[in-house]
Design a protein around this motif. Structure first.
Motif, PDB file in Angstrom:
ATOM      1  N   ASN A 623      21.617  50.693   9.254  1.00 59.01           N
ATOM      2  CA  ASN A 623      23.061  50.510   9.230  1.00 59.01           C
ATOM      3  C   ASN A 623      23.658  51.229   8.025  1.00 59.01           C
ATOM      4  O   ASN A 623      22.980  51.484   7.028  1.00 59.01           O
ATOM      5  CB  ASN A 623      23.418  49.029   9.169  1.00 59.01           C
ATOM      6  CG  ASN A 623      23.290  48.371  10.532  1.00 59.01           C
ATOM      7  OD1 ASN A 623      23.711  48.920  11.538  1.00 59.01           O
ATOM      8  ND2 ASN A 623      22.689  47.202  10.560  1.00 59.01           N
ATOM      9  N   LYS A 624      24.937  51.528   8.116  1.00 55.98           N
ATOM     10  CA  LYS A 624      25.614  52.170   6.997  1.00 55.98           C
ATOM     11  C   LYS A 624      25.584  51.265   5.765  1.00 55.98           C
ATOM     12  O   LYS A 624      25.441  51.744   4.638  1.00 55.98           O
ATOM     13  CB  LYS A 624      27.054  52.510   7.378  1.00 55.98           C
ATOM     14  CG  LYS A 624      27.794  53.295   6.311  1.00 55.98           C
ATOM     15  CD  LYS A 624      29.236  53.581   6.702  1.00 55.98           C
ATOM     16  CE  LYS A 624      29.296  54.561   7.843  1.00 55.98           C
ATOM     17  NZ  LYS A 624      30.709  54.976   8.131  1.00 55.98           N
ATOM     18  N   GLU A 626      23.204  48.340   4.597  1.00 57.86           N
ATOM     19  CA  GLU A 626      21.941  47.754   5.022  1.00 57.86           C
ATOM     20  C   GLU A 626      21.414  46.774   3.989  1.00 57.86           C
ATOM     21  O   GLU A 626      21.695  46.903   2.782  1.00 57.86           O
ATOM     22  CB  GLU A 626      20.911  48.869   5.254  1.00 57.86           C
ATOM     23  CG  GLU A 626      19.614  48.451   5.892  1.00 57.86           C
ATOM     24  CD  GLU A 626      19.829  47.845   7.269  1.00 57.86           C
ATOM     25  OE1 GLU A 626      19.998  46.602   7.328  1.00 57.86           O
ATOM     26  OE2 GLU A 626      19.847  48.587   8.263  1.00 57.86           O
ATOM     27  N   VAL A 649      26.256  53.136  13.213  1.00 60.66           N
ATOM     28  CA  VAL A 649      27.327  52.167  13.011  1.00 60.66           C
ATOM     29  C   VAL A 649      27.694  51.586  14.369  1.00 60.66           C
ATOM     30  O   VAL A 649      27.694  52.292  15.380  1.00 60.66           O
ATOM     31  CB  VAL A 649      28.555  52.822  12.336  1.00 60.66           C
ATOM     32  CG1 VAL A 649      29.140  53.922  13.195  1.00 60.66           C
ATOM     33  CG2 VAL A 649      29.613  51.774  12.008  1.00 60.66           C
ATOM     34  N   GLN A 650      27.977  50.290  14.396  1.00 60.43           N
ATOM     35  CA  GLN A 650      28.380  49.629  15.628  1.00 60.43           C
ATOM     36  C   GLN A 650      29.863  49.857  15.879  1.00 60.43           C
ATOM     37  O   GLN A 650      30.682  49.854  14.958  1.00 60.43           O
ATOM     38  CB  GLN A 650      28.088  48.130  15.553  1.00 60.43           C
ATOM     39  CG  GLN A 650      26.607  47.799  15.494  1.00 60.43           C
ATOM     40  CD  GLN A 650      26.352  46.305  15.558  1.00 60.43           C
ATOM     41  OE1 GLN A 650      27.283  45.522  15.607  1.00 60.43           O
ATOM     42  NE2 GLN A 650      25.090  45.940  15.562  1.00 60.43           N
ATOM     43  N   VAL A 657      25.785  51.401  19.405  1.00 65.71           N
ATOM     44  CA  VAL A 657      25.645  51.986  18.067  1.00 65.71           C
ATOM     45  C   VAL A 657      25.630  53.502  18.211  1.00 65.71           C
ATOM     46  O   VAL A 657      24.976  54.050  19.096  1.00 65.71           O
ATOM     47  CB  VAL A 657      24.357  51.496  17.372  1.00 65.71           C
ATOM     48  CG1 VAL A 657      24.460  50.030  17.031  1.00 65.71           C
ATOM     49  CG2 VAL A 657      23.130  51.739  18.238  1.00 65.71           C
ATOM     50  N   CYS A 660      26.067  58.176  12.642  1.00 64.34           N
ATOM     51  CA  CYS A 660      27.089  58.536  11.657  1.00 64.34           C
ATOM     52  C   CYS A 660      26.507  59.256  10.444  1.00 64.34           C
ATOM     53  O   CYS A 660      27.240  59.599   9.521  1.00 64.34           O
ATOM     54  CB  CYS A 660      27.852  57.295  11.198  1.00 64.34           C
ATOM     55  SG  CYS A 660      26.844  56.090  10.295  1.00 64.34           S
ATOM     56  N   ASP A 720      24.958  50.145   0.224  1.00 58.85           N
ATOM     57  CA  ASP A 720      25.911  50.988   0.943  1.00 58.85           C
ATOM     58  C   ASP A 720      25.411  52.430   0.925  1.00 58.85           C
ATOM     59  O   ASP A 720      25.315  53.055  -0.137  1.00 58.85           O
ATOM     60  CB  ASP A 720      27.284  50.887   0.284  1.00 58.85           C
ATOM     61  CG  ASP A 720      28.374  51.562   1.100  1.00 58.85           C
ATOM     62  OD1 ASP A 720      28.029  52.194   2.128  1.00 58.85           O
ATOM     63  OD2 ASP A 720      29.559  51.455   0.739  1.00 58.85           O
ATOM     64  N   THR A 722      26.830  55.019   2.496  1.00 62.03           N
ATOM     65  CA  THR A 722      27.888  55.956   2.880  1.00 62.03           C
ATOM     66  C   THR A 722      27.948  57.178   1.972  1.00 62.03           C
ATOM     67  O   THR A 722      28.065  58.315   2.434  1.00 62.03           O
ATOM     68  CB  THR A 722      29.254  55.240   2.873  1.00 62.03           C
ATOM     69  OG1 THR A 722      29.185  54.074   3.698  1.00 62.03           O
ATOM     70  CG2 THR A 722      30.347  56.166   3.363  1.00 62.03           C
TER      71      THR A 722
END
Length: 789
Positions: A623-624, A626, A649-650, A657, A660, A720, A722
């Motif tokens: 996940n972005k 996690e 990402v959901q 999903v 990204c 994070d 990102t």
């Protein structure tokens, strides 16, 4: 439709296919079953997404302690050209354009970019200078030590020739040879095995994008230099020119980073170039500088790096590599001219001096059809020697014993050939032979067989090129060619630092001069020395399959451009004949090591395969934002040591999903090491923001996950991704053909290529091994077995 005759074998994870409920796809041209795509959500805020069928991913960046300890033990499966090893990793030749990288690039001014470009030229100058100094050191040490050795043996032979007891001279020769070879073999077998051989196949793999462990370490350079000196002085049928290419690559890899991880010294310079992309370009320059120092051929060095070494090229790189080659050649010439007390003469062309030839080339064309008659036999014997060494000689002590045996046999055979030879030639006034043996010849004469055997290989090549017609008896050349031929084949593959350039040139020069002598009997205009040059070019070109670069190297070394056309014709003939039977020696060596090497093009009959059928799955996605414990568990899982993780990402508040981004294992390890957690960032307002410099400081020896301590409380934190992930990874639809996937992967130097469906959902991941396992065989398209060799 072509058939794939071999199925994939998951040697490292035999039970995994059954556990996931998937089956190996039918790759024989029949209808393919679609892979099921399943998402498994773990409890808690963190989630791991397992998508599709599991395959072979890249291994961990740095070996764990247990793996390091097991390096000396025999491998599970011996090296085999029918296997593809899972132990080799890929390099990141595609820049990771995450937010940190883009921010740094945007902040940099035009002057900053100009300074970086100047730094690249400075680094290339340092690479050329240091490579030239190393070449000088090797040349001078070999010359001086060989001089002492041969003078001692010569005096001993002269003493016992009249008094009897030449067996003592034979024992002395064998003992001296074995002493040097034992030292060189111990350095390689016990301290740095990767330093064995010339190192050209390893550098070629590195430039192709394969991470060969320890190939560009400082320790490798030291062992390579000392080992090649011992090998050449020890009388083995080897040369010192090939290892110079590896040495130049190591110098380039070290200088361009501005630090030494082996010595734990950081000079705080050239930090911008601490990434695989920049390092690759400098290693290309180092390889070219090594060729230039070996043969005095700066243009030939550039072409060698382009034709045989580098897999990625651009125009500016050409000029920088040529500059490094020029500096290397100038440094070598200047230092050697000062050493020989001729500072005004900068004409020495390299470690091997081919001398100057006259420009009469009309008689060369008759030799083209004789240029490829023996190279296939040598290539097959070298291949057999390498196979036997890779499969059956694993223990270091056995490797040292084998090298010692070859050194003793080489000395015994050389002495025997000289002893029974009655080819006596008169001493010429301008004779330049350094180590002449009279033995049983009359006064004023010398043994011609000793000129070939009782010398360093470089001096023997020069003698075959430039000695006057009538210097060698045809029987002498014939016996020498056969004898040295088998010695060179046996020597190839030993645990010593050695190259195949000079043995190939020497064998080719011998049988080429023999052809010239036979023609000289028919016509007085035939010059045996010129035929020796053509034979040497044919032999070396047929073994390594170089054409344009070898032509320029020989033209630069001989100093006469009029030889370009006949040499090119001979090399083309050798390549055509050789390619009809099998690949070149370096490509065969790469296959024996089971390296996932990507050639320029995909197999010709692979258009019917698609990305869906070659990709690896399921893919472990993150996940972005996690959970730290989830990331630690993924990285600690030894059964799936992947290096790349798609970030998803959901959307639409459901289970859908989409992709990204993409993040690497090395990045996650740095983030864990610096505790880049969301909760800590909120509680510590003064916490330093992680910079791109932190990732460069950890490069290239990223710590293993086992060395990073994460407490139980920290496992509950969130991370994070990102800012650190690559938000624009390269993707392909699952119906993309294999040649198109191959071209994208190969041209861009990718490490991971994400396969997505029509809704941008991850369905698989293509890595180097997924593409390298397909190749054209005798029965069409074949699929190599994957194994942990």
């Amino acid at each position: 439709m072509a058939n794939i005759t071999k199925k994939v074998s998951w040697s490292s994870r035999p039970d995994e296919t059954g556990a996931t409920g998937e089956t190996t796809p039918l790759l024989n041209g029949s209808e393919q079953p679609r892979h099921s795509r399943q998402v498994e959500l773990m409890s808690g805020e963190g989630a791991i997404f397992h998508i599709g069928r599991h395959g072979a991913g890249d291994l961990e960046e740095e070996m764990t302690t247990e793996e390091v300890k097991s390096e000396g033990r025999p491998k599970e499966i011996p090296h085999n050209e029918k296997l593809l090893s899972l132990k080799f990793e890929s390099l990141d030749y595609d820049n990771i354009e995450n937010q940190l990288f883009l921010d740094e690039e945007r902040r940099m001014s035009y002057m900053g970019f100009r300074c970086l470009e100047i730094s690249r030229w400075v680094i290339c100058a340092l690479i050329g200078f240091l490579t030239g100094l190393i070449a000088c050191f090797i040349d001078i040490v070999v010359e001086q030590v060989a001089k002492v050795k041969y003078n001692v043996i010569k005096e001993n032979i002269e003493t016992f020739t009249e008094a009897g007891g030449l067996s003592i001279s034979l024992i002395l020769w064998a003992v001296l040879n074995c002493s040097f070879v034992i030292v060189g073999a111990i350095l390689v077998a016990f301290f740095e095995p990767i330093a064995a051989g010339s190192g050209i196949p390893q550098i070629k793999c590195y430039l192709n994008g394969v991470k060969i462990p320890r190939v560009v370490r400082l320790k490798t350079l030291v062992v390579k230099v000392c080992g090649v000196i011992c090998s050449v002085v020890g009388g083995l049928a080897v040369g010192k020119e090939g290892p110079m290419i590896h040495s130049g690559g190591v110098v380039a890899a070290g200088v361009s980073q501005g630090r030494s991880t082996s010595l734990k010294r950081d000079f705080k310079i050239f930090e911008y170039f601490r990434r695989d992309t920049e390092k690759r370009d400098f290693v290309s320059a180092g390889a070219a500088a090594g060729v230039s120092a070996a043969f005095g051929a700066p243009v030939g060095g550039v072409l060698f790096s382009l034709e045989e070494g580098a897999s990625f090229w651009n125009q500016m790189l050409t000029w920088r590599i040529f500059f490094a080659s020029m500096i290397s050649t100038f440094t070598l010439n200047f230092v050697l001219s000062v050493y020989h007390k001729k500072p005004g003469e900068l004409s020495n062309p390299g470690l091997i001096n081919f001398g100057r030839f006259e420009s009469d080339v009309g008689d060369f064309f008759t030799s083209i059809f004789h240029s490829s008659t023996v190279l296939q036999a040598e290539l097959l014997l070298c291949l057999m020697s390498a196979v036997l060494f890779c499969r059956y000689v694993h223990r270091p002590c056995l490797q040292v014993m084998e090298a010692t045996l070859v050194a003793a046999v080489t000395a015994a055979v050389s002495f025997t050939m000289i002893y029974f030879s009655n080819d006596c030639q008169p001493l010429a006034p301008d004779n330049t032979e350094v180590y002449q043996l009279q033995l049983f010849c009359a006064d004023g004469e010398y043994n011609s067989m000793a000129t070939a055997f009782f010398n360093t290989p470089e001096k023997s090549v020069t003698s075959l090129f430039h000695d006057q017609p009538g210097t060698y008896n045809p029987l002498t050349l014939g016996l020498f060619t056969l004898t040295y031929f088998f010695l060179a084949c046996w020597t190839y593959g030993l645990a010593v630092s050695a190259g195949v350039f000079i043995p190939s040139l020497l064998i080719g020069a011998a049988w080429g001069r023999l052809c010239g002598i036979l023609l000289f009997w028919c016509s007085t205009w035939a010059d045996p020395g010129k035929y020796a040059l053509i034979g040497a070019a044919a032999q070396l070109g047929g073994i390594v399959r170089m054409t344009l670069s070898l032509t320029v190297i020989l033209v630069e070394a001989t100093g006469n451009v009029t030889y370009g056309l006949p040499i090119m014709l001979v090399l083309m003939t050798s390549k055509i004949v050789g390619d009809y039977f099998q690949e070149g020696l370096y490509d065969i060596h790469i296959k024996l090591q089971s390296v996932p090497f990507l050639h320029w093009e995909a197999p010709a009959t692979s258009h019917w395969l698609t990305a869906r059928e070659v990709m690896s799955s399921p893919v472990t996605c993150l996940n972005k934002i996690e959970k730290v414990g989830t990331i630690v568990d993924i990285l600690s899982n030894t059964s799936t040591n992947h290096n790349g993780f798609p970030v998803v990402v959901q959307v639409m508040e459901g289970d859908v999903v989409i992709l990204c981004g993409l993040i690497l294992r090395s990045q996650l390890i740095v983030l864990l090491k610096h505790k880049v957690f969301v909760e800590l960032a909120r509680s510590r307002l003064t916490q330093r923001k992680l910079l791109l410099k932190d990732f460069r400081d950890a490069y290239p020896r990223f710590p293993p996950i086992q060395s990073i301590h994460v407490s139980q409380d920290e496992r509950e934190c969130m991370m994070d991704l990102t800012e650190f992930m690559n938000p624009t990874p390269y993707t392909v639809p699952q119906e993309t053909s294999l040649p198109r996937v191959f071209k994208l992967f190969r041209a861009l130097g990718l490490r991971h290529l994400v396969v997505v469906d029509d809704e941008n959902r991850v369905v698989g991941l293509v890595s180097r091994k997924d593409l390298a396992r397909y190749h054209l065989g005798k029965h069409g398209l074949e699929e190599l077995h994957l194994a942990q060799t």
